[in-house]
Design an enzyme around this catalytic site. Sequence first.
Site, PDB file in Angstrom:
ATOM      1  N   GLU A  54       0.810  -1.228   0.118  1.00  0.00           N
ATOM      2  CA  GLU A  54      -0.085  -0.088  -0.046  1.00  0.00           C
ATOM      3  C   GLU A  54       0.931   1.300  -0.189  1.00  0.00           C
ATOM      4  OE1 GLU A  54      -3.015   0.048   2.894  1.00  0.00           O
ATOM      5  OE2 GLU A  54      -3.938   1.915   2.314  1.00  0.00           O
ATOM      6  N   ARG A  99      -4.120   0.766  -2.406  1.00  0.00           N
ATOM      7  CA  ARG A  99      -3.298  -0.205  -2.362  1.00  0.00           C
ATOM      8  C   ARG A  99      -3.068  -0.968  -3.746  1.00  0.00           C
ATOM      9  NH1 ARG A  99      -6.756  -3.384   2.499  1.00  0.00           N
ATOM     10  NH2 ARG A  99      -6.161  -1.707   4.030  1.00  0.00           N
ATOM     11  N   LYS A 149      -3.671  -1.290  -9.030  1.00  0.00           N
ATOM     12  CA  LYS A 149      -3.771   0.026  -8.425  1.00  0.00           C
ATOM     13  C   LYS A 149      -4.837   0.560  -7.881  1.00  0.00           C
ATOM     14  CE  LYS A 149       0.161   2.004  -7.558  1.00  0.00           C
ATOM     15  NZ  LYS A 149       1.401   3.034  -7.796  1.00  0.00           N
ATOM     16  N   ASP A 171       8.370  12.241  -7.298  1.00  0.00           N
ATOM     17  CA  ASP A 171       8.039  11.204  -6.400  1.00  0.00           C
ATOM     18  C   ASP A 171       9.210   9.943  -6.847  1.00  0.00           C
ATOM     19  OD1 ASP A 171       7.283  10.000  -4.368  1.00  0.00           O
ATOM     20  OD2 ASP A 171       5.706   9.062  -4.989  1.00  0.00           O
TER      21      ASP A 171
HETATM   22  N1  LIG Z   1       3.548  -2.671 -11.513  1.00  0.00           N
HETATM   23  C1  LIG Z   1       4.005  -3.307 -10.430  1.00  0.00           C
HETATM   24  N2  LIG Z   1       4.609  -4.350 -10.250  1.00  0.00           N
HETATM   25  C2  LIG Z   1       4.915  -5.070  -9.067  1.00  0.00           C
HETATM   26  N3  LIG Z   1       4.789  -4.483  -7.935  1.00  0.00           N
HETATM   27  C3  LIG Z   1       4.382  -3.394  -7.932  1.00  0.00           C
HETATM   28  C4  LIG Z   1       3.917  -2.649  -9.004  1.00  0.00           C
HETATM   29  N4  LIG Z   1       3.489  -1.379  -8.612  1.00  0.00           N
HETATM   30  C5  LIG Z   1       3.565  -1.388  -7.434  1.00  0.00           C
HETATM   31  N5  LIG Z   1       4.088  -2.543  -6.710  1.00  0.00           N
HETATM   32  C6  LIG Z   1       4.289  -2.741  -5.506  1.00  0.00           C
HETATM   33  O1  LIG Z   1       3.269  -2.499  -4.648  1.00  0.00           O
HETATM   34  C7  LIG Z   1       3.511  -1.806  -3.548  1.00  0.00           C
HETATM   35  C8  LIG Z   1       3.021  -0.539  -3.378  1.00  0.00           C
HETATM   36  O2  LIG Z   1       3.336   0.488  -4.387  1.00  0.00           O
HETATM   37  P1  LIG Z   1       3.007   1.823  -4.362  1.00  0.00           P
HETATM   38  O3  LIG Z   1       3.755   2.445  -5.600  1.00  0.00           O
HETATM   39  O4  LIG Z   1       1.539   2.029  -4.432  1.00  0.00           O
HETATM   40  O5  LIG Z   1       3.567   2.312  -3.021  1.00  0.00           O
HETATM   41  P2  LIG Z   1       5.054   2.871  -2.685  1.00  0.00           P
HETATM   42  O6  LIG Z   1       5.818   3.070  -3.754  1.00  0.00           O
HETATM   43  O7  LIG Z   1       5.446   1.766  -1.546  1.00  0.00           O
HETATM   44  O8  LIG Z   1       4.709   4.375  -1.960  1.00  0.00           O
HETATM   45  P3  LIG Z   1       4.347   5.693  -2.556  1.00  0.00           P
HETATM   46  O9  LIG Z   1       2.874   5.299  -2.987  1.00  0.00           O
HETATM   47  O10 LIG Z   1       4.289   6.589  -1.617  1.00  0.00           O
HETATM   48  O11 LIG Z   1       5.451   5.949  -3.725  1.00  0.00           O
HETATM   49  C9  LIG Z   1       5.143  -1.703  -3.556  1.00  0.00           C
HETATM   50  O12 LIG Z   1       5.532  -2.789  -2.680  1.00  0.00           O
HETATM   51  C10 LIG Z   1       5.338  -1.940  -4.801  1.00  0.00           C
HETATM   52  O13 LIG Z   1       6.769  -2.379  -5.161  1.00  0.00           O
END
Ligand SMILES: Nc1ncnc2c1ncn2[C@@H]1O[C@H](COP(=O)(O)OP(=O)(O)OP(=O)(O)O)[C@@H](O)[C@H]1O
Length: 628
Positions: A79, A84, A100, A198
């Site tokens: 998340e 999430r 997402k 970011d």
């Molecule tokens: N395309 C994807 N393939 C595999 N895993 C993903 C993908 N996108 C996100 N994740 C995983 O999902 C989780 C949440 O990702 P998200 O980008 O929403 O949050 P974050 O990077 O942890 O925080 P923020 O949103 O603050 O940048 C993380 O563990 C990320 O590695």
Amino acid sequence: MIRMNCFPCFTSQKSRNAPCTNNNNNQTNEHDEPEFRPPVATTKRVEERETEQLPVKTFNFRELATATKNFRQECLLGEGGFGRVYKGTLQSTGQLVAVKQLDKHGLHGNKEFQAEVLSLAKLEHPNLVKLIGYCGDGDQRLLVFEYVSGGSLQDHLYEQKPGEKPMDWITRMKIAFGAAQGLDYLHDKVNPPVIYRDLKASNILLDAEFYPKLCDFGMHNLEPGTGDSLFLSSRVMDTYGYSAPEYTRGEDLTVKSDVYSFGVVLLELITGRRAIDTTKPNDEQNLVAWAQPIFRDPKRYPDMADPLMKKNFSERGLNQAVAITSMCLQEEPTARPLISDVTVALSFLSMSTEDGIPTTIPMSSFRDKSMSIALSRHGSCSVTPFSLPRKEEDDNSSSSSESEDEEEEEKEKEKEKESIRSMKKQEKEETTAHSDDESDSNSEKGQEKEHSQLEKPRDSSSSVSDSESDQRRSIHETNATAQSLKINYSYSSEEEDNERPSSKSSSKSNEESTFSWHDSDKDHADSSRNTSMRINSLAHDDTSRNTSMRINILAHNDSSRNTSMRMNSLAHDDDDEEEEEEKHETRLEHIHSSKSEDQSVYSDEESGGSSLHQIEAEEEEHISSDND
Ligand SMILES: Nc1ncnc2c1ncn2[C@@H]1O[C@H](COP(=O)(O)OP(=O)(O)OP(=O)(O)O)[C@@H](O)[C@H]1O
């Protein structure tokens, strides 16, 4: 609170029992059989269509619920600030995806959401996580991305699985290079440029072969609760440690703010330390604050490197990487390099140099002077102040209006001034810091010079995946371009102005030079005193005569010997800064020698005139360029 868990009819007994691999480090290959295939009858697609002219699909909610087993906990990847993220398998194609589910705070209207999605979908690059589609049913706001199987850079740097090998130096540099390419695309290839805002280690995802892909780019307008301070603050907290100083000053973010964040990531790759680590002593919790004093003390660079690498890296490569990092982390945004220049420099650093072949970064590769100035400052190249024209992209500018050219040049000059100011400021700080240890300082200069030479890439022959081979092709192209670039160099800024593509051509504009740098490296014991710089001045005049001039810089201070050429860098006079900045230029002036006609002195006045390098210059005249 888990949302959208009310579709039991889409989940068979089999699917309930089937493991939904939510370990993002499980190295699952996208081409593997998907681990979850719900019964076809219950997952029939209601609608799937290509949105007009865009490679983005609209999904209905059922479809995504099916793909993620009703957004079950076991499919939860994590998340973040947007909501999430679930791992899923598209029933229609078997493709693994990351779904997402955007937080509903400050819900965007459907049209607004669609518009954002469409502009996101236009951003396509191998180093960016691809947006496959979206779902805007009712108040649902879901984005469907390609699934990247290897976890995030953050996982690999700090949360290693038992038995997982620490990343080696070259892998780290390749990741940095790929991430820089992704950022370069957003900054330089997209119009208008996209500010990432970011960039951080958790947003750099890695595939099974450690090929990096940036995620969460261009999402600014989809942030939950935009304008809602509560939600904003939680995201800022997350990004704390990566945000550029101008952000904390409340100024607008620019592409240079991304360059700063990139510098933090590069620093994490080098040091293996988190951007913010509250488990460390107070003075080490903020990585950049911890690193700043070390940037000024090259002797300490090796101690900075991640101990997990067990010093398995070239000291020279480390010095260059640290030089790039410190440049990206400059306080003043305008003093930071362009990401395109960082990308070029990293393309060289990400090449293996195990065979010890001296390596080269042609100065002409850099579009902005700040990078060559930075590398020069760290001893990577002493011949900084050549006035270099912009790279081939600017060929396109021939169609631009003259006023645009002038504006561009003004900006260039301003940037150059800013870089010099920033350098001088930092130099003053260093002088203060080291005034009580002059001998140390001298030895540092020697050390910098010895270890910070620029590297020449060599081809890698190992077999690679399609995407990786694409990237390597791109590296190769970058290098080929860089190495074949001819520098239209000039000896003063006025002359440079005359050589701009928009200027009327003069005889000078036909003087092209290639510039390569053979490093004196520890690895090449005998060459340590023979850093050799070859300048081929190709005079494309009617007689097709090529004058090739070879200059060997001998790294010692005996200025009394054999001089026939003097290179003066006139960029250093504390009394009259502005004027000196205008004069930031390099001159080659022939002076006579009492001993030999073919040797020269290189006087680097920027370093206080204290370092004089012997230059052996031999002029060879070639009848035709074929001989070169
Ligand atoms: N395309 C994807 N393939 C595999 N895993 C993903 C993908 N996108 C996100 N994740 C995983 O999902 C989780 C949440 O990702 P998200 O980008 O929403 O949050 P974050 O990077 O942890 O925080 P923020 O949103 O603050 O940048 C993380 O563990 C990320 O590695």
